[in-house]
Design a protein around this motif. Structure first.
Motif, PDB file in Angstrom:
ATOM      1  N   THR A  45     128.176-105.489  38.039  1.00 10.63           N
ATOM      2  CA  THR A  45     128.599-106.569  37.142  1.00 10.63           C
ATOM      3  C   THR A  45     127.471-107.044  36.232  1.00 10.63           C
ATOM      4  O   THR A  45     127.729-107.685  35.221  1.00 10.63           O
ATOM      5  CB  THR A  45     129.195-107.760  37.923  1.00 10.63           C
ATOM      6  OG1 THR A  45     128.227-108.230  38.875  1.00 10.63           O
ATOM      7  CG2 THR A  45     130.481-107.372  38.638  1.00 10.63           C
ATOM      8  N   SER A  49     130.970-105.636  32.109  1.00 13.15           N
ATOM      9  CA  SER A  49     131.767-106.858  32.130  1.00 13.15           C
ATOM     10  C   SER A  49     133.033-106.613  32.957  1.00 13.15           C
ATOM     11  O   SER A  49     133.818-105.718  32.646  1.00 13.15           O
ATOM     12  CB  SER A  49     132.127-107.244  30.693  1.00 13.15           C
ATOM     13  OG  SER A  49     132.907-108.401  30.683  1.00 13.15           O
ATOM     14  N   GLU A  51     136.418-108.549  34.518  1.00 13.23           N
ATOM     15  CA  GLU A  51     137.190-109.786  34.405  1.00 13.23           C
ATOM     16  C   GLU A  51     138.077-110.061  35.613  1.00 13.23           C
ATOM     17  O   GLU A  51     138.596-111.156  35.756  1.00 13.23           O
ATOM     18  CB  GLU A  51     138.033-109.796  33.135  1.00 13.23           C
ATOM     19  CG  GLU A  51     139.294-108.998  33.176  1.00 13.23           C
ATOM     20  CD  GLU A  51     140.140-109.205  31.932  1.00 13.23           C
ATOM     21  OE1 GLU A  51     141.361-109.262  32.083  1.00 13.23           O
ATOM     22  OE2 GLU A  51     139.587-109.306  30.824  1.00 13.23           O
ATOM     23  N   GLU A  80     134.180-114.460  46.579  1.00 15.98           N
ATOM     24  CA  GLU A  80     134.380-115.693  45.804  1.00 15.98           C
ATOM     25  C   GLU A  80     133.065-116.453  45.617  1.00 15.98           C
ATOM     26  O   GLU A  80     132.802-116.999  44.543  1.00 15.98           O
ATOM     27  CB  GLU A  80     135.370-116.622  46.519  1.00 15.98           C
ATOM     28  CG  GLU A  80     136.806-116.200  46.411  1.00 15.98           C
ATOM     29  CD  GLU A  80     137.711-117.156  47.161  1.00 15.98           C
ATOM     30  OE1 GLU A  80     137.634-118.383  46.907  1.00 15.98           O
ATOM     31  OE2 GLU A  80     138.494-116.681  47.996  1.00 15.98           O
ATOM     32  N   PRO A  84     131.756-116.396  41.430  1.00 19.30           N
ATOM     33  CA  PRO A  84     132.716-117.492  41.236  1.00 19.30           C
ATOM     34  C   PRO A  84     133.477-117.423  39.902  1.00 19.30           C
ATOM     35  O   PRO A  84     134.546-118.015  39.787  1.00 19.30           O
ATOM     36  CB  PRO A  84     131.839-118.744  41.294  1.00 19.30           C
ATOM     37  CG  PRO A  84     130.458-118.274  40.955  1.00 19.30           C
ATOM     38  CD  PRO A  84     130.370-116.867  41.456  1.00 19.30           C
ATOM     39  N   ASN A  85     132.959-116.682  38.938  1.00 20.81           N
ATOM     40  CA  ASN A  85     133.612-116.611  37.629  1.00 20.81           C
ATOM     41  C   ASN A  85     134.553-115.419  37.472  1.00 20.81           C
ATOM     42  O   ASN A  85     135.133-115.234  36.401  1.00 20.81           O
ATOM     43  CB  ASN A  85     132.560-116.578  36.517  1.00 20.81           C
ATOM     44  CG  ASN A  85     131.741-117.846  36.500  1.00 20.81           C
ATOM     45  OD1 ASN A  85     132.252-118.939  36.759  1.00 20.81           O
ATOM     46  ND2 ASN A  85     130.453-117.709  36.244  1.00 20.81           N
ATOM     47  N   ILE A  86     134.677-114.601  38.517  1.00 20.64           N
ATOM     48  CA  ILE A  86     135.575-113.448  38.449  1.00 20.64           C
ATOM     49  C   ILE A  86     136.732-113.685  39.419  1.00 20.64           C
ATOM     50  O   ILE A  86     136.524-113.761  40.633  1.00 20.64           O
ATOM     51  CB  ILE A  86     134.844-112.135  38.793  1.00 20.64           C
ATOM     52  CG1 ILE A  86     133.657-111.916  37.846  1.00 20.64           C
ATOM     53  CG2 ILE A  86     135.814-110.949  38.723  1.00 20.64           C
ATOM     54  CD1 ILE A  86     132.805-110.707  38.155  1.00 20.64           C
TER      55      ILE A  86
END
Length: 136
Positions: A45, A49, A51, A80, A84-86
């Motif tokens: 990652t 990128s 998502e 998680e 935290p942003n995926i």
């Protein structure tokens, strides 16, 4: 657009598959030792990128959680925490190992090549990802 990364989580090995940046094609990425999975995902990652993480959800024929689900729950919590942003989505993975083995036969792999469990895991992750893409 960013890639979608599928994870066929296993106790010893974990198969990974990824989409292209347009999220059209699912391709096997690799199989990693499960103990090295989080560090591999961090490296990946950092370069690519991503998502969405798709994580296989093992179920029984009656749609209840399989025994291996209790091994996946701690991994999901760690995933998680580390990313935290995926977002994470679960995908039914029933029959993916059997389908992966059949895919190996259909593609003409020799018997000793079909014994490669790492390849089965990678193909299983690809099937999980492909089923998600079809459902979109």
């Amino acid at each position: 657009m960013a890639r979608i990364l599928a994870i066929d989580y296993g106790l010893k090995r974990t198969g990974l598959a990824v989409t292209d940046e347009l999220q059209i094609i699912a391709s096997g990425l690799t199989t990693v030792e499960t103990s090295d999975l989080i560090s591999f995902l961090k490296e990946y990652t950092a370069k690519e990128s991503v998502e969405l993480f798709l994580v296989g959800e093992p179920k029984q024929m009656d749609n209840t959680a399989s025994e291996s689900e209790k091994l996946i729950i701690p991994f999901l919590k760690q995933l998680e925490t580390e990313f935290p942003n995926i977002p994470i989505k679960r995908v039914d993975e029933r029959f993916t190992s059997k389908m992966a083995f059949q895919t190996m036969i259909d593609s003409g792999l020799k018997k000793n090549q079909r014994r490669n469990k790492a390849l089965v895991d990678e193909i299983s992750a690809t099937l999980i990802l492909q089923s998600y893409l079809y459902s979109k």
